[in-house]
Design an enzyme around this catalytic site. Structure first.
Site, PDB file in Angstrom:
ATOM      1  N   CYS A   1       0.826  -1.207   0.000  1.00  0.00           N
ATOM      2  CA  CYS A   1       0.000   0.000   0.000  1.00  0.00           C
ATOM      3  C   CYS A   1       0.866   1.264   0.000  1.00  0.00           C
ATOM      4  O   CYS A   1       1.494   1.566  -1.004  1.00  0.00           O
ATOM      5  CB  CYS A   1      -0.983  -0.032   1.166  1.00  0.00           C
TER       6      CYS A   1
ATOM      7  N   HIS B   1      -3.831  -5.410  -0.243  1.00  0.00           N
ATOM      8  CA  HIS B   1      -3.372  -5.973   1.024  1.00  0.00           C
ATOM      9  C   HIS B   1      -3.381  -7.502   0.983  1.00  0.00           C
ATOM     10  O   HIS B   1      -4.429  -8.127   1.172  1.00  0.00           O
ATOM     11  CB  HIS B   1      -4.263  -5.485   2.178  1.00  0.00           C
TER      12      HIS B   1
ATOM     13  N   GLU C   1      -2.313  -9.468   3.144  1.00  0.00           N
ATOM     14  CA  GLU C   1      -2.639  -9.999   4.479  1.00  0.00           C
ATOM     15  C   GLU C   1      -4.134 -10.013   4.724  1.00  0.00           C
ATOM     16  O   GLU C   1      -4.610 -10.581   5.725  1.00  0.00           O
ATOM     17  CB  GLU C   1      -1.950  -9.164   5.565  1.00  0.00           C
TER      18      GLU C   1
END
Length: 361
Positions: free
Chosen positions: A244, A329, A331
């Site tokens: 990001c 993202h 994750e």
């Protein structure tokens, strides 16, 4: 209590305040499209001082638990929903959404015509907004250019913190990292050292990492231009991954450019194609800025990931160095976890370049 959402374009929307705070809350208004994950959104440091409007009408229906936090406290300035006061139901729930936000003095405005508000944002772009009990409240100015420096200092660690005891050593440069990024690295068997965003190359080198990860964070990456020389030195010396804001800073460090999007990408349902494998992932995203693709022509970076919907750059890879980035993202949390395999790619890259510092330093 009847209260109001005011937009910088002059629009006002009526709603019911579900929290007890009476102080007007101001910030850039953005919208999030996921059906779940509101707890993670509220505690993601990338949303620092933004007013978040949730497009899914039932927010708060499973309450707030003790395990899905991305940081120690919420960072949003305010929350706008259609229905947020229903009785929650989930075996892990500890308290309601309203109770949680009320604890931190963050206004929760419900029964707002969220569809109408989002149409305004999609047409005119993200803008400054305010939640107030005064129908005639006026927002000074119409722009949305928050000062990033105070934000970064508020969301980044002020000291070096270590997690894990064995495995490859990763330095996580904290621009406002999500706990899920740390958890993803630990799940790969890493030893992780979280360092402040302005940690120098010499300090990082003293830690002797096997790899470096530049985290997510709030605001405009160009307000961190003073860090670029240091960051370029770090990511040119160690196998590196950027997520990001870390992705945007990597692009800037190698000579690329970034620009603000009309209303950004925020949600747990954004399709991204990996140009290396031609596979499509559903991804979790939260960003107002993008890498300007034409600016990459004279850099050593090339596009690896692309947004299927609008073609914007979603990730980069260096042509020579062990460096890659994602705008989205991997994750997740909230969102699909299929792109979490990129953390394995990061570990493989670290293993491949282990002991070869002189090749790419």
């Amino acid at each position: 209590m009847k209260s109001y959402l005011h937009l910088a374009n002059g629009s006002t929307f009526e709603g019911n305040l579900l929290t007890e705070t009476t102080v007007p809350a101001t910030g850039e208004i953005v919208f999030y499209t996921g059906m779940t994950g509101y707890q993670e959104v509220l505690t993601d440091p990338s949303y620092k001082d933004q007013i978040v409007i949730f497009t899914y009408p039932l927010i708060g229906n499973y309450g707030i638990n003790k395990v899905d936090f991305e940081s120690k406290k919420p960072h949003v300035a305010g929350v706008i929903v259609y229905e947020g006061g229903m009785v929650h139901s989930h075996f892990q729930a500890e308290y309601s959404l309203a109770d949680y936000l009320n604890k931190w003095g963050i206004p929760l405005l419900s029964h707002v015509d969220t569809r109408a508000v989002v149409k305004k944002i999609r047409k005119e772009g993200s803008m400054q907004a305010a939640i107030s009990g005064d129908e005639s409240f006026h927002i000074a100015g119409s722009g949305s250019n928050p000062k990033l420096q105070p934000y970064i200092s508020q969301v980044s660690t002020s000291e070096i913190v270590s997690f894990g005891k064995e495995g490859k050593h990763v330095v996580l440069m904290d621009f406002g990292y999500k706990k899920s990024i740390l958890d993803s690295l630990l799940a790969q068997g890493c030893r992780v050292t979280v360092v402040p965003y302005d940690t120098s190359f010499d300090q990082v080198q003293e830690l002797k990492p096997d790899g470096v990860l530049l985290s997510n964070g709030p605001g405009d990456p160009k307000q961190l231009l003073y860090l670029l020389d240091n960051l370029k030195k770090i990511i040119s010396h160690f196998p590196s991954m950027g997520i990001c804001l870390g992705h945007q800073l990597t692009a800037l460090a190698f000579g690329g450019n970034t620009k603000k999007m009309l209303f950004g990408h925020r949600g747990a349902n954004q399709p991204v194609v990996d140009l290396k494998t031609n596979k499509v992932y559903m991804s979790s995203q939260n960003h107002s800025y993008e890498v300007d693709e034409p600016s990459l022509s004279n850099t050593p970076l090339q596009v690896r990931f692309r947004n299927v919907n609008d073609g914007t750059v979603e990730g980069l890879m260096h042509k020579d160095l062990p460096v890659f980035t994602t705008q989205y993202h991997p994750e997740a949390n909230p969102g699909p976890v299929e792109s979490s395999l990129l953390f394995k790619d990061f570990m493989q890259m670290i293993n491949d370049y282990s002991g070869r510092e002189k090749v790419y330093a």
